[in-house]
Design a protein around this motif. Structure first.
Motif: not given
Length: 247
Positions: A42-46
């Motif tokens: 989740g550090t780079l979320p959708p």
């Protein structure tokens, strides 16, 4: 979600070694793994837009390996690229969950069965090989790390350890084909697991010990059945909770 290291973490069983110790992964592999992990956790979320320049700066690497990594991650389904729109992080593959778990159940039951047969053959020969012991020690360390993070209530660290356990069993099976197939879907499985770890994480981790005991005993039938049940329960639980959440 921030990730902190678990100490001590052992090298993954697939890491090649030189006489001077473990080799560093190639730049493309390293940044590919880092981007994938940041998506999974989740550090780079959708929906996040990702560019070569921004990722190169974030991971301290040139744009060429980032470009290559993005191509691989797009093929794996973690990144979507559109003409003139650039690349964005894909949605979590909830629509594919049933199929992914179905494939995983068959694959992992086979790897557990083969791992148990191989363990039996190793001990029947008198003493296991150095290669086998190395893979087994890695699994022991991963299991201990999982017990420790559960005791520390750091369930956010379990998804990565979970996939390392399952890939470790595949490595112990000695089947390059099954291991390669599992690696192809392991990232997606870890992504799904990360969204559900607070529900079944602790129980799922405890089941690993029973699976490992059957493998060590060389009981192929029991190892296969326990692994199939382990994955099936995860599948049923995940789908039940997802269905309830979308009704």
């Amino acid at each position: 979600m921030e990730r902190s290291p678990v100490q001590p973490l052992q090298p993954e069983p697939s890491s090649p070694e030189s006489p001077d110790g473990p080799r560093e992964p190639a730049p493309k592999q390293r940044v590919q793994d880092e981007i994938r992990r940041d998506i999974i956790f989740g550090t780079l979320p959708p929906g996040t837009r990702v560019t070569e320049a921004a990722l190169a700066a974030k991971y301290g690497i040139s744009r060429v390996p980032v470009r290559e990594a993005l191509r691989t991650l797009e093929a794996e389904g973690f990144v979507e690229s559109k003409p003139y729109a650039g690349s964005t992080v894909s949605k979590i593959p909830v629509d594919d969950a049933d199929d992914l778990f179905f494939v995983r159940e068959a694959l992992e039951a086979a790897t557990a069965r083969r791992a148990a047969k191989r363990a039996a053959a190793q001990f029947a020969a008198g003493a296991p090989s150095a290669e086998w012991w190395k893979a087994r020690r890695v699994l022991a360390a991963v299991l201990d790390d999982g017990d420790r993070v559960i005791a520390q209530d750091r369930l956010d660290l379990l998804p990565e350890l979970n996939i390392r356990f399952h890939l470790g069993v595949a490595d112990l099976s000695g089947s390059a084909s099954l291991t390669a197939l599992l690696r192809q879907i392991s990232g997606k499985i870890e992504w799904l697991y990360a969204t559900d770890v607070n529900t079944r994480g602790k129980q799922s981790w405890r089941e690993h010990r029973s699976i490992m005991a059957a493998i060590d005993a060389g009981n192929a039938a029991e190892a296969e059945a326990l692994m199939a049940s382990h994955v099936h329960q995860s599948r049923e639980g995940y789908l039940d909770r997802f269905s309830a959440a979308t009704e």
